[in-house]
Design a protein around this motif. Structure first.
Motif, PDB file in Angstrom:
ATOM      1  N   ALA A  80       0.802  -1.226   0.000  1.00  0.00           N
ATOM      2  CA  ALA A  80       0.000   0.000   0.000  1.00  0.00           C
ATOM      3  C   ALA A  80       0.837   1.279   0.000  1.00  0.00           C
ATOM      4  O   ALA A  80       0.275   2.376  -0.096  1.00  0.00           O
ATOM      5  N   LEU A  81       2.159   1.152   0.063  1.00  0.00           N
ATOM      6  CA  LEU A  81       2.992   2.358   0.091  1.00  0.00           C
ATOM      7  C   LEU A  81       2.910   3.100  -1.238  1.00  0.00           C
ATOM      8  O   LEU A  81       2.921   2.481  -2.300  1.00  0.00           O
ATOM      9  N   PRO A  82       2.864   4.437  -1.191  1.00  0.00           N
ATOM     10  CA  PRO A  82       2.959   5.198  -2.443  1.00  0.00           C
ATOM     11  C   PRO A  82       4.340   4.973  -3.075  1.00  0.00           C
ATOM     12  O   PRO A  82       5.306   4.675  -2.379  1.00  0.00           O
ATOM     13  N   TRP A  83       4.412   5.144  -4.385  1.00  0.00           N
ATOM     14  CA  TRP A  83       5.620   4.816  -5.140  1.00  0.00           C
ATOM     15  C   TRP A  83       6.886   5.441  -4.557  1.00  0.00           C
ATOM     16  O   TRP A  83       7.882   4.738  -4.348  1.00  0.00           O
ATOM     17  N   ASP A  84       6.876   6.743  -4.283  1.00  0.00           N
ATOM     18  CA  ASP A  84       8.094   7.402  -3.784  1.00  0.00           C
ATOM     19  C   ASP A  84       8.567   6.802  -2.463  1.00  0.00           C
ATOM     20  O   ASP A  84       9.770   6.616  -2.245  1.00  0.00           O
ATOM     21  N   GLU A  85       7.635   6.491  -1.592  1.00  0.00           N
ATOM     22  CA  GLU A  85       7.985   5.886  -0.308  1.00  0.00           C
ATOM     23  C   GLU A  85       8.439   4.439  -0.490  1.00  0.00           C
ATOM     24  O   GLU A  85       9.374   3.979   0.171  1.00  0.00           O
ATOM     25  N   LEU A  86       7.812   3.736  -1.400  1.00  0.00           N
ATOM     26  CA  LEU A  86       8.176   2.345  -1.658  1.00  0.00           C
ATOM     27  C   LEU A  86       9.608   2.230  -2.169  1.00  0.00           C
ATOM     28  O   LEU A  86      10.368   1.389  -1.686  1.00  0.00           O
ATOM     29  N   VAL A  87       9.994   3.066  -3.116  1.00  0.00           N
ATOM     30  CA  VAL A  87      11.345   2.937  -3.683  1.00  0.00           C
ATOM     31  C   VAL A  87      12.410   3.263  -2.641  1.00  0.00           C
ATOM     32  O   VAL A  87      13.459   2.615  -2.605  1.00  0.00           O
ATOM     33  N   ILE A  88      12.148   4.231  -1.778  1.00  0.00           N
ATOM     34  CA  ILE A  88      13.096   4.554  -0.703  1.00  0.00           C
ATOM     35  C   ILE A  88      13.206   3.378   0.258  1.00  0.00           C
ATOM     36  O   ILE A  88      14.298   3.002   0.689  1.00  0.00           O
ATOM     37  N   THR A  89      12.068   2.786   0.581  1.00  0.00           N
ATOM     38  CA  THR A  89      12.034   1.631   1.480  1.00  0.00           C
ATOM     39  C   THR A  89      12.799   0.455   0.877  1.00  0.00           C
ATOM     40  O   THR A  89      13.612  -0.191   1.559  1.00  0.00           O
ATOM     41  N   LEU A  90      12.560   0.169  -0.387  1.00  0.00           N
ATOM     42  CA  LEU A  90      13.213  -0.974  -1.035  1.00  0.00           C
ATOM     43  C   LEU A  90      14.714  -0.740  -1.223  1.00  0.00           C
ATOM     44  O   LEU A  90      15.514  -1.665  -1.074  1.00  0.00           O
ATOM     45  N   GLU A  91      15.094   0.476  -1.539  1.00  0.00           N
ATOM     46  CA  GLU A  91      16.525   0.790  -1.686  1.00  0.00           C
ATOM     47  C   GLU A  91      17.247   0.552  -0.356  1.00  0.00           C
ATOM     48  O   GLU A  91      18.311  -0.077  -0.316  1.00  0.00           O
ATOM     49  N   PRO A  96      21.902  -3.512   2.555  1.00  0.00           N
ATOM     50  CA  PRO A  96      22.773  -4.409   3.331  1.00  0.00           C
ATOM     51  C   PRO A  96      22.990  -5.771   2.666  1.00  0.00           C
ATOM     52  O   PRO A  96      24.063  -6.366   2.818  1.00  0.00           O
ATOM     53  N   TYR A  97      22.012  -6.235   1.905  1.00  0.00           N
ATOM     54  CA  TYR A  97      22.194  -7.497   1.179  1.00  0.00           C
ATOM     55  C   TYR A  97      23.230  -7.337   0.074  1.00  0.00           C
ATOM     56  O   TYR A  97      24.046  -8.227  -0.167  1.00  0.00           O
ATOM     57  N   GLU A  98      23.188  -6.202  -0.599  1.00  0.00           N
ATOM     58  CA  GLU A  98      24.176  -5.951  -1.655  1.00  0.00           C
ATOM     59  C   GLU A  98      25.579  -5.957  -1.052  1.00  0.00           C
ATOM     60  O   GLU A  98      26.499  -6.562  -1.598  1.00  0.00           O
ATOM     61  N   ARG A  99      25.741  -5.303   0.082  1.00  0.00           N
ATOM     62  CA  ARG A  99      27.058  -5.281   0.748  1.00  0.00           C
ATOM     63  C   ARG A  99      27.478  -6.682   1.187  1.00  0.00           C
ATOM     64  O   ARG A  99      28.633  -7.071   1.029  1.00  0.00           O
ATOM     65  N   GLN A 100      26.541  -7.428   1.755  1.00  0.00           N
ATOM     66  CA  GLN A 100      26.845  -8.773   2.227  1.00  0.00           C
ATOM     67  C   GLN A 100      27.251  -9.683   1.069  1.00  0.00           C
ATOM     68  O   GLN A 100      28.273 -10.370   1.141  1.00  0.00           O
ATOM     69  N   TYR A 101      26.472  -9.685  -0.012  1.00  0.00           N
ATOM     70  CA  TYR A 101      26.764 -10.566  -1.136  1.00  0.00           C
ATOM     71  C   TYR A 101      28.046 -10.148  -1.855  1.00  0.00           C
ATOM     72  O   TYR A 101      28.799 -10.997  -2.318  1.00  0.00           O
ATOM     73  N   THR A 127      23.615  -6.388  -6.797  1.00  0.00           N
ATOM     74  CA  THR A 127      24.037  -5.058  -7.217  1.00  0.00           C
ATOM     75  C   THR A 127      23.077  -4.485  -8.251  1.00  0.00           C
ATOM     76  O   THR A 127      22.734  -3.301  -8.207  1.00  0.00           O
ATOM     77  N   ALA A 128      22.606  -5.315  -9.167  1.00  0.00           N
ATOM     78  CA  ALA A 128      21.645  -4.853 -10.182  1.00  0.00           C
ATOM     79  C   ALA A 128      20.342  -4.395  -9.529  1.00  0.00           C
ATOM     80  O   ALA A 128      19.781  -3.352  -9.902  1.00  0.00           O
ATOM     81  N   ILE A 129      19.876  -5.158  -8.556  1.00  0.00           N
ATOM     82  CA  ILE A 129      18.627  -4.779  -7.878  1.00  0.00           C
ATOM     83  C   ILE A 129      18.832  -3.510  -7.054  1.00  0.00           C
ATOM     84  O   ILE A 129      17.978  -2.611  -7.053  1.00  0.00           O
ATOM     85  N   TYR A 130      19.955  -3.413  -6.393  1.00  0.00           N
ATOM     86  CA  TYR A 130      20.257  -2.196  -5.621  1.00  0.00           C
ATOM     87  C   TYR A 130      20.339  -0.981  -6.542  1.00  0.00           C
ATOM     88  O   TYR A 130      19.756   0.072  -6.261  1.00  0.00           O
ATOM     89  N   ALA A 131      21.034  -1.117  -7.667  1.00  0.00           N
ATOM     90  CA  ALA A 131      21.134  -0.014  -8.637  1.00  0.00           C
ATOM     91  C   ALA A 131      19.760   0.358  -9.186  1.00  0.00           C
ATOM     92  O   ALA A 131      19.475   1.543  -9.424  1.00  0.00           O
ATOM     93  N   CYS A 132      18.914  -0.635  -9.369  1.00  0.00           N
ATOM     94  CA  CYS A 132      17.538  -0.382  -9.822  1.00  0.00           C
ATOM     95  C   CYS A 132      16.836   0.568  -8.862  1.00  0.00           C
ATOM     96  O   CYS A 132      16.252   1.575  -9.278  1.00  0.00           O
TER      97      CYS A 132
END
Length: 155
Positions: A80-91, A96-101, A127-132
């Motif tokens: 239910a998050l609005p797009w701008d809030e969702l992308v910040i949340t997902l980024e 931390p997963y990008e750093r770990q992997y 890294t691709a997902i993080y860059a996305c």
């Protein structure tokens, strides 16, 4: 068999379920291509890890209901998050997963010659997902880093 590879594989199953839930239920239809591309990245990575498991004759569960249910449950929390809030949340969530992997991959002296390409794949995937999501936070398309990954890692 390194436990980190199995952990990453389970993360792919989680990610497939997570992004499939968004693809089916997120209200902004203009994001459908992004969800589909994210799913393609997760599926491609899972298939390539499965090929590695097959090669070393290591069993895996491609229908891990625990990881699939967790992915769907987490998606429901944020659907239910609005797009701008969702992308910040997902980024922030992926960082931390990008750093770990990436850290796993950078421990090259710890990996066999057979494992190293899988660790490279796992790191490149994250890294691709993080860059996305970094791109999306800047109101840019997140599809380009995902497509670059898909072009590089083929079945």
């Amino acid at each position: 068999m390194n436990q980190n590879i199995l952990t990453a594989y389970q993360g792919e199953l989680y990610g497939i379920a997570f992004f499939e839930y968004f693809a089916k239920h997120y209200t902004e239809q203009k994001q459908q291509l992004l969800w589909d591309t994210l799913i393609a990245v997760e599926v491609r990575t899972a298939k390539l890890i499965e090929a590695y498991f097959d090669h070393i004759q290591h069993p895996y569960n491609s229908h891990d209901t625990k990881m699939i249910s967790k992915g769907e449950a987490d998606a429901q929390k944020w659907i239910a998050l609005p797009w701008d809030e969702l992308v910040i949340t997902l980024e922030a969530w992926v960082k931390p997963y990008e750093r770990q992997y990436r850290g796993w991959y950078n421990q090259t002296d710890m990996h066999s010659a057979l494992e190293l390409p899988i660790y490279e794949l796992i790191a490149a995937h994250e890294t691709a997902i993080y860059a996305c999501w970094q791109n999306a936070c800047q109101q840019k398309s997140g599809i380009e880093p995902l497509q670059s990954f898909l072009n590089r890692y083929t079945l």
